[in-house]
Design a protein around this motif. Structure first.
Motif, PDB file in Angstrom:
ATOM      1  N   UNK A 192       0.807  -1.208   0.000  1.00  0.00           N
ATOM      2  CA  UNK A 192       0.000   0.000   0.000  1.00  0.00           C
ATOM      3  C   UNK A 192       0.840   1.257   0.000  1.00  0.00           C
ATOM      4  N   UNK A 193       1.939   1.258   0.733  1.00  0.00           N
ATOM      5  CA  UNK A 193       2.801   2.431   0.825  1.00  0.00           C
ATOM      6  C   UNK A 193       3.599   2.647  -0.467  1.00  0.00           C
ATOM      7  N   UNK A 194       4.119   1.568  -1.015  1.00  0.00           N
ATOM      8  CA  UNK A 194       4.997   1.682  -2.190  1.00  0.00           C
ATOM      9  C   UNK A 194       4.254   1.450  -3.500  1.00  0.00           C
ATOM     10  N   UNK A 195       2.997   0.989  -3.402  1.00  0.00           N
ATOM     11  CA  UNK A 195       2.217   0.655  -4.594  1.00  0.00           C
ATOM     12  C   UNK A 195       3.009  -0.295  -5.499  1.00  0.00           C
ATOM     13  N   UNK A 196       3.408  -1.406  -4.877  1.00  0.00           N
ATOM     14  CA  UNK A 196       4.226  -2.394  -5.584  1.00  0.00           C
ATOM     15  C   UNK A 196       3.559  -3.759  -5.472  1.00  0.00           C
ATOM     16  N   UNK A 197       4.147  -4.743  -6.142  1.00  0.00           N
ATOM     17  CA  UNK A 197       3.631  -6.110  -6.091  1.00  0.00           C
ATOM     18  C   UNK A 197       4.055  -6.800  -4.792  1.00  0.00           C
ATOM     19  N   UNK A 198       3.448  -7.961  -4.538  1.00  0.00           N
ATOM     20  CA  UNK A 198       3.794  -8.726  -3.340  1.00  0.00           C
ATOM     21  C   UNK A 198       5.251  -9.177  -3.381  1.00  0.00           C
ATOM     22  N   UNK A 199       5.719  -9.564  -4.560  1.00  0.00           N
ATOM     23  CA  UNK A 199       7.116  -9.994  -4.680  1.00  0.00           C
ATOM     24  C   UNK A 199       8.065  -8.841  -4.382  1.00  0.00           C
ATOM     25  N   UNK A 200       7.744  -7.647  -4.891  1.00  0.00           N
ATOM     26  CA  UNK A 200       8.597  -6.483  -4.635  1.00  0.00           C
ATOM     27  C   UNK A 200       8.574  -6.134  -3.151  1.00  0.00           C
ATOM     28  N   UNK A 201       7.395  -6.226  -2.526  1.00  0.00           N
ATOM     29  CA  UNK A 201       7.281  -5.925  -1.098  1.00  0.00           C
ATOM     30  C   UNK A 201       8.092  -6.912  -0.266  1.00  0.00           C
ATOM     31  N   UNK A 202       8.062  -8.161  -0.673  1.00  0.00           N
ATOM     32  CA  UNK A 202       8.827  -9.168   0.060  1.00  0.00           C
ATOM     33  C   UNK A 202      10.320  -8.893  -0.070  1.00  0.00           C
ATOM     34  N   UNK A 203      10.766  -8.500  -1.265  1.00  0.00           N
ATOM     35  CA  UNK A 203      12.184  -8.176  -1.462  1.00  0.00           C
ATOM     36  C   UNK A 203      12.593  -7.000  -0.576  1.00  0.00           C
ATOM     37  N   UNK A 204      11.709  -6.016  -0.440  1.00  0.00           N
ATOM     38  CA  UNK A 204      12.007  -4.853   0.393  1.00  0.00           C
ATOM     39  C   UNK A 204      12.165  -5.275   1.852  1.00  0.00           C
ATOM     40  N   UNK A 205      11.233  -6.100   2.337  1.00  0.00           N
ATOM     41  CA  UNK A 205      11.299  -6.566   3.721  1.00  0.00           C
ATOM     42  C   UNK A 205      12.520  -7.446   3.962  1.00  0.00           C
ATOM     43  N   UNK A 212      19.479  -4.988   8.788  1.00  0.00           N
ATOM     44  CA  UNK A 212      19.423  -4.768  10.232  1.00  0.00           C
ATOM     45  C   UNK A 212      19.795  -6.012  11.036  1.00  0.00           C
ATOM     46  N   UNK A 213      20.015  -7.122  10.336  1.00  0.00           N
ATOM     47  CA  UNK A 213      20.424  -8.377  10.966  1.00  0.00           C
ATOM     48  C   UNK A 213      19.425  -8.845  12.019  1.00  0.00           C
ATOM     49  N   UNK A 214      18.139  -8.794  11.664  1.00  0.00           N
ATOM     50  CA  UNK A 214      17.093  -9.347  12.521  1.00  0.00           C
ATOM     51  C   UNK A 214      16.221 -10.270  11.679  1.00  0.00           C
ATOM     52  N   UNK A 215      15.510 -11.147  12.345  1.00  0.00           N
ATOM     53  CA  UNK A 215      14.650 -12.079  11.636  1.00  0.00           C
ATOM     54  C   UNK A 215      13.531 -11.333  10.912  1.00  0.00           C
ATOM     55  N   UNK A 216      13.110 -11.902   9.791  1.00  0.00           N
ATOM     56  CA  UNK A 216      12.064 -11.269   8.993  1.00  0.00           C
ATOM     57  C   UNK A 216      10.782 -11.108   9.801  1.00  0.00           C
ATOM     58  N   UNK A 217      10.401 -12.123  10.568  1.00  0.00           N
ATOM     59  CA  UNK A 217       9.151 -12.019  11.322  1.00  0.00           C
ATOM     60  C   UNK A 217       9.246 -10.956  12.412  1.00  0.00           C
ATOM     61  N   UNK A 218      10.459 -10.765  13.000  1.00  0.00           N
ATOM     62  CA  UNK A 218      10.628  -9.721  14.005  1.00  0.00           C
ATOM     63  C   UNK A 218      10.513  -8.334  13.375  1.00  0.00           C
ATOM     64  N   UNK A 219      11.068  -8.195  12.173  1.00  0.00           N
ATOM     65  CA  UNK A 219      10.959  -6.921  11.460  1.00  0.00           C
ATOM     66  C   UNK A 219       9.499  -6.606  11.136  1.00  0.00           C
ATOM     67  N   UNK A 220       8.763  -7.630  10.701  1.00  0.00           N
ATOM     68  CA  UNK A 220       7.359  -7.426  10.348  1.00  0.00           C
ATOM     69  C   UNK A 220       6.526  -7.104  11.589  1.00  0.00           C
ATOM     70  N   UNK A 221       6.829  -7.777  12.702  1.00  0.00           N
ATOM     71  CA  UNK A 221       6.123  -7.487  13.946  1.00  0.00           C
ATOM     72  C   UNK A 221       6.378  -6.049  14.388  1.00  0.00           C
TER      73      UNK A 221
END
Length: 241
Positions: A192-205, A212-221
């Motif tokens: 929603x913020x970047x108006x991108x596809x799910x694949x692009x959003x996943x690459x960003x995350x 930041x050297x943290x787990x993906x789920x921790x970043x998402x939380x």
């Protein structure tokens, strides 16, 4: 099946119905083993990750003789547990294995012992251990009932291990499902913020997670918490402090 075998099976079934834990069941087996022999003590050793423990014992000498073997990381009960073989000591005063353990056992009034392996085919190993005052105490004993008890202990421990593994797997799956849910929420935010596809959003995350050297789920939380003011529900999904 003989009448004795039928009686043994009925007794084991009764123990299973009456006990509320694996330890209680194994205590019943240790008590029964003591009653079947001339032994002064009986115990059940369980070893996992090379950490032995007496989970049930009957008679005064069993626990201290087990602990003596654990302290030197060797002895008849550990040998039986680790090799899956029966180990008999006919006379402690003539025994040359296991360092000063035989002399210690003799000083405790125990001249002979018999260890039967249990759980030889599971992640947890163990032994049913019997300690007797006189030498050669088990030479003429009928060992079929003791072997039956050891087999019952093997089955009980294997069943408990399967239940524990199943519970752990279920907990891991639940955590994974919650993790997947919060990652999907974060993907929606980025899309929603970047108006991108799910694949692009996943690459960003993923890139931010690596940077930041943290787990993906921790970043998402953390992202969801910053956006909503509340951490996402579920086990182990709160952002790291």
């Amino acid at each position: 099946m003989s009448s004795d075998d039928t009686h043994d099976s009925a007794s084991v079934m009764q123990w299973l119905l009456e006990t509320e834990s694996l330890e209680g069941f194994l205590q019943s087996l240790a008590d029964a083993a003591l009653e079947l022999t001339r032994a002064e003590g009986a115990g059940v050793t369980i070893e996992r990750d090379h950490r032995p423990l007496t989970v049930a014992s009957a008679g005064p000498p069993a626990l201290k003789l087990d602990e003596k073997q654990y302290g030197q990381d060797d002895g008849p009960c550990l040998r039986s547990a680790r090799t899956g073989e029966e180990v008999v000591v006919e006379d402690m005063l003539r025994e040359t294995r296991w360092g000063n353990y035989p002399a210690y056992a003799a000083a405790c009034g125990i001249r002979s012992s018999f260890s039967l392996p249990i759980s030889a085919r599971t992640h947890t190993t163990g032994a049913l251990n019997l300690y007797a005052g006189p030498p050669h105490a088990f030479k003429d004993a009928d060992l079929s009932a003791l072997r039956s008890l050891a087999a019952q202990a093997t089955g009980a421990i294997a069943l408990a291990q399967r239940i524990a593994d199943a519970q752990e797997f279920a907990e891991q799956m639940q955590t994974a499902m919650h993790s997947r849910g919060v990652i999907d929420q974060a993907l929606g935010v980025i899309m929603g913020q970047r108006r991108c596809t799910a694949d692009d959003a996943f690459d960003i995350l993923r890139s931010a997670s690596q940077h930041r050297n943290i787990k993906l789920r921790d970043l998402c939380a953390e992202l969801i918490t910053n956006l909503t003011g509340q951490p996402p529900a579920g086990p182990d999904l709160r952002p790291r402090p």
